[in-house]
Design a protein around this motif. Structure first.
Motif, PDB file in Angstrom:
ATOM      1  N   LYS A   1      55.933   9.351 -30.172  1.00  0.00           N
ATOM      2  CA  LYS A   1      54.685   9.449 -30.923  1.00  0.00           C
ATOM      3  C   LYS A   1      53.567  10.120 -30.125  1.00  0.00           C
ATOM      4  O   LYS A   1      52.518  10.432 -30.694  1.00  0.00           O
ATOM      5  CB  LYS A   1      54.241   8.063 -31.387  1.00  0.00           C
ATOM      6  CG  LYS A   1      53.727   7.130 -30.296  1.00  0.00           C
ATOM      7  CD  LYS A   1      53.209   5.848 -30.919  1.00  0.00           C
ATOM      8  CE  LYS A   1      52.633   4.902 -29.891  1.00  0.00           C
ATOM      9  NZ  LYS A   1      52.111   3.653 -30.507  1.00  0.00           N
ATOM     10  N   ASN A   2      53.788  10.346 -28.812  1.00  0.00           N
ATOM     11  CA  ASN A   2      52.747  10.993 -28.007  1.00  0.00           C
ATOM     12  C   ASN A   2      52.956  12.498 -27.894  1.00  0.00           C
ATOM     13  O   ASN A   2      52.373  13.156 -27.033  1.00  0.00           O
ATOM     14  CB  ASN A   2      52.670  10.365 -26.615  1.00  0.00           C
ATOM     15  CG  ASN A   2      53.991  10.461 -25.863  1.00  0.00           C
ATOM     16  OD1 ASN A   2      54.992  10.926 -26.411  1.00  0.00           O
ATOM     17  ND2 ASN A   2      53.974  10.022 -24.609  1.00  0.00           N
TER      18      ASN A   2
ATOM     19  N   VAL B   1      55.212  14.632 -34.061  1.00  0.00           N
ATOM     20  CA  VAL B   1      54.549  13.832 -35.104  1.00  0.00           C
ATOM     21  C   VAL B   1      54.217  14.701 -36.305  1.00  0.00           C
ATOM     22  O   VAL B   1      54.402  14.295 -37.459  1.00  0.00           O
ATOM     23  CB  VAL B   1      53.275  13.171 -34.527  1.00  0.00           C
ATOM     24  CG1 VAL B   1      52.464  12.516 -35.639  1.00  0.00           C
ATOM     25  CG2 VAL B   1      53.657  12.148 -33.462  1.00  0.00           C
TER      26      VAL B   1
ATOM     27  N   ASP C   1      56.644   5.257 -36.032  1.00  0.00           N
ATOM     28  CA  ASP C   1      56.646   5.951 -34.735  1.00  0.00           C
ATOM     29  C   ASP C   1      56.407   4.982 -33.580  1.00  0.00           C
ATOM     30  O   ASP C   1      56.138   5.401 -32.458  1.00  0.00           O
ATOM     31  CB  ASP C   1      55.584   7.063 -34.711  1.00  0.00           C
ATOM     32  CG  ASP C   1      54.169   6.544 -34.923  1.00  0.00           C
ATOM     33  OD1 ASP C   1      53.972   5.302 -34.914  1.00  0.00           O
ATOM     34  OD2 ASP C   1      53.250   7.363 -35.110  1.00  0.00           O
TER      35      ASP C   1
END
Length: 595
Positions: free
Chosen positions: A503-504, A509, A529
């Motif tokens: 998710k980073n 995303v 996520d």
């Protein structure tokens, strides 16, 4: 791994239902209210899917069934006509000690020594209580236990100091007169009406009594002529309805299986009486020939139609993930049938707490429409010009034979209802003549086949059948228990989970969001996520999600040949495959519909 024991299994299922948002107890923050349940996010989707599939199978996929959505509160005379006001009751008895209420027909027979008392007195005041009482003790339990229970009973009658009187014992075998929890004597069984009463209008008096409907069927019968005249249907045809019903169950139990508020999915399929079929088609098809396995035909009588609908309903359960091996057909014995029923089949499911009814398919004759015609004064008869003309072509010998057989059938029905022989003969002859005279004019009251299913019971059956525990090994070699709900993709609350690998990473995303938005118009999607990808898979396994789509760096082109592809994970096998994003909608919709 070993299957959990029945009670343990139900406890796990109930716990999962709350933890994952399938089912919550109603009004839980106030301590709950017994017999009422709320469906959470997953449960409401599951229930909606099941009802939609039922509606599609019964209404939209057929040309001979139409729908109805009737009110919950109807004219109270409907319930008098149907017999619910006078006969819709359970035999109930109360514990004389605790006042707890029991259904008399559900008390397990008990054996032991009964301690009888003629009464008791209070030596300090001289007060006497002459009410007899008894306590049943199982073998091996000391007599003092019975005396303690009796002392509590008489203390509740106003004695400060209790001196028991007239003690005697009796050996008892297979009695249902005692509370199985404490041995106390129960009251005599008495009827307890199951309908929930309310009032319509500003004054709560006898003139404004109404009832919350205990079933959805009666609205269909009451609206039969309106639907027939506006839907351009003709007999044989059906009217289906999904809706809430209410029964004041004394002992709600087995989670959502027996509740006070529930939802029904009912069909009333109206057919010609066999005599009319015989006049029109020259004969009535025999069920033994197996014709009910094919398409409906003009010579089908009630028996073939009944077997046809039993098979249709079993096929529906198979189509949504309940195999025949999980079901049983129970054909009610003649002595178990209602007086108006020609046959009733209960479709049973093997729940963890026992094999119980999911649906009943009853051949109800013309009882319901006849009752409403009698009580309302409005005709429920249909006219067929074709029938009138066919009767005119019948030979006189055939007409007389039909009258003779009709008379005999009426006589048997009256005997079953307990009518005295002296009255039954003349009454049967008169009823048969009136019926045949109407056939000659092309007029009859339709008979009905009624498949009646409980939506909430079906949801519980699907949850119980889907629940699985298995031992798996993670990527690090650690063994863990995997809980997976193996719902059929058609009924699964969520069809697909969409997961960016990390998710980073904004690019992952963003792409995952594009895939989610691509799928959403076609199916229910859950985007997640948070946490390791394996944890996210496990969360969706518990929710019963059949497919997972993971967007990783190969999706973005790290491996050129895999650009614009995703990892498609299959819940039951846990197998993964690469699928082009452009093929996702077609692949998943085909898998959901055709699985």
């Amino acid at each position: 791994m070993a299957e959990p024991k029945t009670n343990e299994l139900m406890e796990k299922i109930v716990s999962l239902c709350k933890r994952r948002g399938f089912v919550f107890q109603s009004s839980e923050i106030y301590g709950g209210i017994q017999g009422f349940w709320d469906y959470g996010p997953l449960g409401s989707e599951l229930k909606r899917n099941v009802k939609e599939l039922w509606w599609n199978a019964m209404m939209r996929a057929r040309e001979d069934v139409v729908g109805l959505d009737a009110t919950i509160i109807m004219h109270p005379q409907i319930w008098r006509a149907s017999g619910h006001v006078d006969t819709f009751s359970d035999p109930m008895c109360d514990c004389l000690l605790t006042k707890r209420r029991f259904r008399a027909d559900q008390i397990e027979p008990q054996s032991g020594i009964a301690y009888h008392y003629s009464g008791a007195s209070d030596p300090s005041t001289g007060k006497q209580v002459a009410e007899p009482y008894s306590v049943l003790l199982p073998p091996g339990k000391p007599p003092e236990s019975a005396r303690r229970t009796a002392t509590q009973f008489y203390a509740g009658r106003g004695l400060a100091q209790v001196e028991l009187q007239g003690e005697r014992t009796e050996k008892v075998e297979g009695s249902t007169r005692y509370n199985p929890e404490n041995g106390s004597l129960l009251t005599e069984a008495r009827p307890f009406n199951l309908m929930l009463k309310t009032y319509v209008g500003p004054v709560a008096d006898e003139d404004n009594i109404a009832y919350l409907r205990p079933e959805t069927a009666q609205a269909i019968f009451a609206q039969f002529k309106n639907v027939l005249e506006t839907s351009r249907q003709s007999v044989p045809f059906g009217i289906g309805q999904i809706g809430k019903a209410f029964r004041n169950e004394v002992t709600p139990r087995n989670f959502t299986f027996r509740s006070r508020e529930f939802e029904q999915m009912e069909l009333e399929f109206f057919i010609r009486p066999d005599e009319a079929v015989e006049v029109l088609a020259g004969g009535v098809a025999q069920a033994a020939a197996g014709g009910w396995k094919g398409s409906p035909a003009s010579d089908w009588g009630w028996e073939v139609w009944h077997k046809y609908w039993v098979e249709q309903r079993v096929q529906f359960y198979e189509d949504i993930g309940l195999p025949r091996t999980s079901l049983e057909e129970y054909w009610q014995k003649p002595e178990e049938l209602a007086h108006y029923a020609r046959a009733t089949v209960d479709i049973l499911f093997k729940f963890p707490f026992g094999t119980q009814e999911l649906e009943g398919i009853a051949a109800r004759g013309d009882f319901d429409l006849s009752q409403h015609q009698k009580h309302s004064g409005k005709s429920m008869e249909v006219f067929e010009e074709e029938l009138k003309n066919a009767w005119g072509r019948l030979e006189e010998a055939k007409r007389q034979d039909l009258l003779r057989r009709t008379t005999e059938a009426r006589l048997q029905a009256l005997r079953k209802k307990g009518v005295a022989e002296a009255e039954a003969g003349p009454q049967a002859a008169a009823e048969a003549k009136a019926f045949v005279d109407k056939l000659a004019r092309g007029v009859y009251i339709p008979h009905v086949i009624e498949p009646s299913a409980g939506a909430d019971r079906l949801i519980l059956a699907l949850i119980c059948h889907a629940f699985h525990e298995e031992e798996v090994t993670d990527d690090k070699g650690k063994k863990e228990t995997r809980v997976v709900m193996r719902f059929h993709p058609r009924v699964a609350p969520i069809k697909v989970g969409v997961f960016p690998l990390l998710k980073n990473k904004p690019e992952l995303v963003r792409k995952a969001g594009e895939v989610r938005d691509l799928l959403r118009p076609h199916m229910s999607v859950f985007y997640d996520d948070a946490g390791a990808i394996g944890r996210r898979y496990r969360r969706q396994d518990e929710a019963g999600t059949p497919f997972g789509v993971t967007i990783d760096f190969d999706t973005l082109g790290e491996t050129p040949d895999l650009k614009e592809t995703v990892t498609l994970r299959h819940r039951d096998s846990m197998k993964q495959e690469r699928v082009p994003i452009t093929e996702l909608v077609a692949r998943l919709t085909a898998a959901i519909r055709g699985a």
